[in-house]
Design an enzyme around this catalytic site. Structure first.
Site, PDB file in Angstrom:
ATOM      1  N   LYS A 129     -11.009  44.431 -45.449  1.00 56.23           N
ATOM      2  CA  LYS A 129     -11.609  44.143 -44.134  1.00 56.23           C
ATOM      3  C   LYS A 129     -11.412  45.361 -43.259  1.00 56.23           C
ATOM      4  O   LYS A 129     -10.492  46.154 -43.468  1.00 56.23           O
ATOM      5  CB  LYS A 129     -10.907  42.933 -43.485  1.00 56.23           C
ATOM      6  CG  LYS A 129     -11.748  42.210 -42.462  1.00 56.23           C
ATOM      7  CD  LYS A 129     -12.678  41.221 -43.118  1.00 56.23           C
ATOM      8  CE  LYS A 129     -13.575  40.527 -42.129  1.00 56.23           C
ATOM      9  NZ  LYS A 129     -14.213  39.359 -42.724  1.00 56.23           N
ATOM     10  N   ASP A 169     -19.267  41.372 -39.570  1.00 58.25           N
ATOM     11  CA  ASP A 169     -18.404  40.273 -39.136  1.00 58.25           C
ATOM     12  C   ASP A 169     -18.700  40.159 -37.631  1.00 58.25           C
ATOM     13  O   ASP A 169     -19.774  40.604 -37.184  1.00 58.25           O
ATOM     14  CB  ASP A 169     -16.919  40.590 -39.439  1.00 58.25           C
ATOM     15  CG  ASP A 169     -16.011  39.357 -39.344  1.00 58.25           C
ATOM     16  OD1 ASP A 169     -15.977  38.571 -40.296  1.00 58.25           O
ATOM     17  OD2 ASP A 169     -15.350  39.156 -38.304  1.00 58.25           O
TER      18      ASP A 169
HETATM   19  N1  GLU Z   1     -17.383  38.922 -42.762  1.00 57.61           N
HETATM   20  C1  GLU Z   1     -17.824  37.965 -43.719  1.00 57.61           C
HETATM   21  C2  GLU Z   1     -16.645  37.136 -44.190  1.00 57.61           C
HETATM   22  O1  GLU Z   1     -15.755  36.851 -43.400  1.00 57.61           O
HETATM   23  C3  GLU Z   1     -18.668  38.560 -44.831  1.00 57.61           C
HETATM   24  C4  GLU Z   1     -18.057  39.671 -45.621  1.00 57.61           C
HETATM   25  C5  GLU Z   1     -19.029  40.340 -46.583  1.00 57.61           C
HETATM   26  O2  GLU Z   1     -20.166  39.948 -46.687  1.00 57.61           O
HETATM   27  O3  GLU Z   1     -18.572  41.280 -47.232  1.00 57.61           O
HETATM   28  O4  GLU Z   1     -16.559  36.696 -45.298  1.00 57.61           O
END
Ligand code: GLU
Length: 449
Positions: A129, A169
């Site tokens: 992340k 996100d």
């Molecule tokens: N931010 C999204 C999550 O919390 C998607 C992450 C992504 O698609 O890599 O899963």
């Protein structure tokens, strides 16, 4: 509050002392460890190889300076993060969050959750992340572009389709992914579609990626309802938030015959007994980048806007927290229970506090944790990577069917695993153990690395 297995107390203590002040990260770790008692009892090999201790320590943490120039010509400074948490199952995968609350503890909690969520999808993706404390609110598109370019000028050297694949996100949607991809392409001189997901449909993006997290959450609830021979038909639903996850959760609830009667943003919430007007909400939020209060003003007397109190005081049978972490607390859980709520499913990451989760559990409200219920977003990102790798693009119908199938399989895995470990019907235990064991087995196979 659930207790930690004796073996796991020192592991948790070590996480707290090695990561001082990172309370959201501590919370996310504790929530997973609370489920793992029966697993460590059955599998001493995990303790022998220190799998859980290694899992709680990110493989790599990158923190960098992001300077940029605002529209008035002033130099602005933000901090950028990418936590590459675990790559046992595949390249690090997870979104970028741009929000003033972002600091290392938030990125680590999100990265940690992502490991298990990604594992649950059954797709070959590790967990990571990133983000920044940049606040996009009130910034022009030109400012957002310059920020994204500066952010990618450092991030590009750490990512790649086989290494680390960021996405969106909170605060990072299609516009930001475009600027980020443009800068990546420019500095690397490579059209490497698979390096980011959430791209636009004309330049390597996937159908359904925009809708995927919200749709996926509702598909998951549909499975929960089907398991008790019920359906969305006529159900009253409250969805917090009004961003990408909330909007497409509302859309799918309406398509399946339920009625969403309230949504919110960080300033307040709107209640509309006849159901939220989704076309107007999309116009206000997606086109005008406006607020829920603007939506309420446009709806006139049919909508009731409130800047005080809690959206969780609105009666519903199904509650979908789709805004942000720790938005649903103990008092909210009591209100939901008193109003006869039957299901809570997390569209956001960790929106329910531990106290609220315990209260819902004690009251018999069925509870779907985010790492299962909101996995549809990242699962569809994995489908985007698959299309990029084969230079193909699939139809909306095919992609949505793949998403629905994935949510069905996650639901099944949660229940099957919970049952196997003696916690029948407990989606938290099921999601944590099923997500964990797959990663842990891969880590064992890969040796002490
Ligand atoms: N931010 C999204 C999550 O919390 C998607 C992450 C992504 O698609 O890599 O899963």
């Amino acid at each position: 509050m659930p207790v930690l297995d004796e073996q796991l107390i020192p592991v948790f203590d070590e996480v707290v002392s090695r990561n001082p002040g990172e309370i959201e990260f501590h919370q996310a770790v504790r929530e997973v460890l609370e489920s793992l008692g029966p697993v460590v009892a059955k599998h001493p090999e995990y303790a022998d190889a220190e799998v859980i201790r290694r899992l709680c320590e990110p493989e790599r943490q990158i923190i960098f300076r992001v300077p940029w120039v605002d529209d008035a010509g002033r130099v602005q400074l933000n901090r950028g993060f990418r936590v590459e948490f675990n790559s046992a199952l595949g390249p690090y995968k997870g979104g970028l969050r741009f929000h003033p609350s972002v600091y290392l503890g938030i990125v680590k909690f999100l990265g940690f959750e992502q490991i298990f969520k990604n594992s649950l999808t059954g797709m070959p993706i590790g967990g990571g992340k990133g983000g920044s404390d940049f606040d996009p609110k009130g910034r022009s598109s030109a400012e957002v572009m310059r920020f994204c370019q500066s952010f990618m000028t450092e991030l590009f050297r750490h990512i790649g389709e086989y290494t680390d694949v960021p996405a969106g996100d909170i605060g990072v949607g299609g516009r930001e992914i475009g600027y980020l991809f443009g800068q990546y392409k420019r500095v690397t001189n490579r059209y490497e579609s698979g390096v980011l997901t959430g791209k636009g449909l004309t330049w390597g993006g996937s159908q359904v990626r925009t809708e995927a997290t919200g749709y996926g959450t509702v598909f998951f609830v549909k499975e929960m309802l089907t398991a008790s021979r019920d359906s969305f038909d006529g159900k009253q639903v409250v969805v917090s938030g009004s961003g990408n996850v909330a909007i497409y959760a509302i859309e799918k609830v309406h398509q399946l015959g339920g009625r969403v009667v309230a949504c919110s943003d960080s300033d307040g919430y709107v209640v509309e007994e006849s159901g939220i007007d989704l076309d107007l909400l999309k116009e206000v939020k997606e086109l005008q980048r406006g607020r829920v209060s603007d939506y309420a003003a446009r709806r006139g007397s049919s909508a009731k806007y409130s800047s005080k109190g809690s959206i969780w005081s609105v009666p519903c049978q199904i509650a979908l927290p789709c805004a942000t972490q720790n938005e649903l607390n103990g008092a909210d859980a009591k209100r939901l229970v008193a109003n006869g709520c039957q299901i809570v499913a997390e569209g956001a990451n960790m929106p329910t506090t531990p106290e609220a989760t315990a209260l819902l559990h004690a009251a018999g409200v069925r509870f779907a944790p985010g790492k299962a219920a909101n996995a549809g977003g990242v699962a569809t990102s994995a489908l985007e990577m698959q299309q990029n790798a084969s230079r193909d693009s699939w139809t909306f119908e095919h992609t949505e069917e793949r998403l629905a199938k994935t949510m069905r399989s996650i639901h099944h895995r949660c229940l099957e695993t919970a049952d196997k470990y003696g916690s029948t019907g407990d989606y938290v235990v099921g999601a944590n153990i099923a997500g964990f064991t797959q990663v842990a087995d891969a880590m064992l196979a890969l040796g002490i690395i």
